[in-house]
Design a protein around this motif. Sequence first.
Motif, short mmCIF file in Angstrom:
data_model
loop_
_atom_site.label_atom_id
_atom_site.label_comp_id
_atom_site.label_asym_id
_atom_site.label_seq_id
_atom_site.Cartn_x
_atom_site.Cartn_y
_atom_site.Cartn_z
N GLU A 274 4.07 10.64 -6.51
CA GLU A 274 5.12 11.19 -7.36
C GLU A 274 4.58 11.48 -8.76
N THR A 275 3.64 10.67 -9.23
CA THR A 275 3.16 10.80 -10.61
C THR A 275 2.03 11.81 -10.75
N PHE A 276 1.09 11.83 -9.79
CA PHE A 276 -0.15 12.58 -10.00
C PHE A 276 -0.36 13.76 -9.06
N SER A 277 0.17 13.71 -7.84
CA SER A 277 -0.28 14.66 -6.82
C SER A 277 0.49 15.97 -6.88
N HIS A 278 -0.25 17.06 -6.93
CA HIS A 278 0.31 18.41 -6.91
C HIS A 278 -0.54 19.29 -6.01
N ASP A 279 0.08 20.34 -5.48
CA ASP A 279 -0.71 21.29 -4.70
C ASP A 279 -1.31 22.33 -5.63
N GLY A 280 -1.94 23.35 -5.06
CA GLY A 280 -2.63 24.35 -5.88
C GLY A 280 -1.71 25.11 -6.80
N VAL B 157 -7.67 15.33 -11.17
CA VAL B 157 -6.37 14.65 -11.07
C VAL B 157 -6.16 14.08 -9.68
N GLN B 158 -6.56 14.82 -8.65
CA GLN B 158 -6.39 14.34 -7.28
C GLN B 158 -7.24 13.12 -7.00
N TRP B 159 -8.50 13.14 -7.43
CA TRP B 159 -9.34 11.96 -7.22
C TRP B 159 -8.85 10.79 -8.05
N HIS B 160 -8.33 11.08 -9.23
CA HIS B 160 -7.70 10.04 -10.04
C HIS B 160 -6.56 9.40 -9.24
N ALA B 161 -5.77 10.23 -8.55
CA ALA B 161 -4.66 9.72 -7.74
C ALA B 161 -5.14 8.87 -6.58
N VAL B 162 -6.25 9.29 -5.95
CA VAL B 162 -6.82 8.51 -4.85
C VAL B 162 -7.16 7.10 -5.32
N LEU B 163 -7.83 7.00 -6.44
CA LEU B 163 -8.22 5.70 -6.96
C LEU B 163 -7.00 4.88 -7.36
N ARG B 164 -6.02 5.52 -7.98
CA ARG B 164 -4.79 4.80 -8.36
C ARG B 164 -4.08 4.28 -7.11
N SER B 165 -4.05 5.07 -6.05
CA SER B 165 -3.38 4.66 -4.82
C SER B 165 -4.03 3.41 -4.23
N ALA B 166 -5.33 3.26 -4.44
CA ALA B 166 -6.06 2.11 -3.92
C ALA B 166 -6.22 1.02 -4.97
N ALA B 167 -5.51 1.14 -6.08
CA ALA B 167 -5.61 0.16 -7.17
C ALA B 167 -7.05 0.01 -7.65
N GLY B 168 -7.77 1.14 -7.67
CA GLY B 168 -9.19 1.07 -7.97
C GLY B 168 -9.66 1.85 -9.18
N TYR B 169 -8.74 2.45 -9.94
CA TYR B 169 -9.19 3.32 -11.02
C TYR B 169 -9.99 2.56 -12.09
N HIS B 170 -9.44 1.44 -12.56
CA HIS B 170 -10.12 0.70 -13.63
C HIS B 170 -11.43 0.09 -13.14
N ALA B 171 -11.44 -0.37 -11.88
CA ALA B 171 -12.69 -0.89 -11.32
C ALA B 171 -13.73 0.22 -11.21
N ASN C 293 0.82 -1.20 0.00
CA ASN C 293 0.00 0.00 0.00
C ASN C 293 0.86 1.26 0.00
N LEU C 294 1.90 1.27 0.82
CA LEU C 294 2.76 2.45 0.90
C LEU C 294 3.53 2.66 -0.39
N ALA C 295 4.02 1.59 -0.99
CA ALA C 295 4.72 1.71 -2.27
C ALA C 295 3.78 2.28 -3.34
N ARG C 296 2.55 1.83 -3.33
CA ARG C 296 1.56 2.32 -4.30
C ARG C 296 1.28 3.81 -4.09
N ILE C 297 1.14 4.21 -2.83
CA ILE C 297 0.85 5.61 -2.53
C ILE C 297 2.02 6.51 -2.93
N LEU C 298 3.25 6.09 -2.61
CA LEU C 298 4.42 6.89 -2.98
C LEU C 298 4.55 7.02 -4.49
N GLU C 299 4.32 5.93 -5.20
CA GLU C 299 4.42 5.95 -6.66
C GLU C 299 3.37 6.89 -7.26
N VAL C 300 2.14 6.76 -6.82
CA VAL C 300 1.07 7.59 -7.35
C VAL C 300 1.27 9.04 -6.98
#
Length: 322
Positions: A33-39, A198-212, A24-31
């Motif tokens: 780095e790829t998707f999360s940005h501040d304002g 993009v942020q919600w996309h990152a949330v789903l990717r972090s939980a391996a849930g985007y495609h589902a 889970n932590l590896a997934r969160i760190l990866e996502v």
Amino acid sequence: MSHLLARYAESIFWMARYMERAENLARILEVHETFSHDGGGAKDWRPILQLNADERRFFERFKVASAENVIRFYVLDAENPTSILAGVRAARENARILRPWISTEMWSHINIFYNQLLALTPQDMAPHALTRHCAVIKEACQAHTGITEGTFYRDQSWFFYQLGKHIERADQTTRLLDIEYHKLLPSLHNAASLLDFVQWHAVLRSAAGYHAFRRVYPRGMTSASVAGFMLFNEAFPRSVMNCMRQIAGLLMRVRSQYQLRGGNDSMEVVDLILAALEARPIDQIIQEGLHDYLDWLQLRLCDVTSGISRDFFGGAPVVNDA
């Protein structure tokens, strides 16, 4: 349960939790780095610290929550108990205790995985290389899951492995949703922006849930649809509802199939959680306060773990260790 069997059951339970936590932590760190940005378009690494309740521990050692510092803290820092290295080390120590109970393949894989992590250097974990190494860590955790599925004998120890895995999944889903939801909270009452998407996309990717998620919601993405999916969708393996259904069934089977006494307190808490999950739609939960709802779920999951520890492992109640 005898004292020896209780010790094995506890090790199996926590081996599963630590491996699930590392993935889970590896997934969160990866996502992240790829998707999360501040304002302002820059990456903000503080939410990772908030997710794991590590801000105090981190800032006792580092002045700035930079990418380099947070990555070092969470991947290779042996002194940080919530790092991937520390988690896999703890899983390996539990696996060592379990050598008479687990397959040679399980032991060999987790041992090799741990030594691969030890061989990594801070230079290997530079931000530009994070995605590649996180992918390797995720694949190693998933290989462990596959080897376990294919080789672990289906006696009562299997049920404690599954209990640990699903409790950890439910806990991590509530944490992820809580932190990311709060980060987006200021814009929830405004028109949805590209950044929100993009942020919600990152949330789903972090939980391996985007495609589902896209199978249920082919178009569009809102805070309510994402939160509702991660909490309630019984077909999504990491949803809280799915995990709690699994936990309820596992507790019933371990009690009935093996005539193990205890577990009543944990079953009552699981039933309470399931009732809460079924009681209100996501829009009402958001209106009344999603944070309080998620906080309540996290505390009840701690109660489930404490009950299992007390009744099956012969130990004192367990508090949240993250």
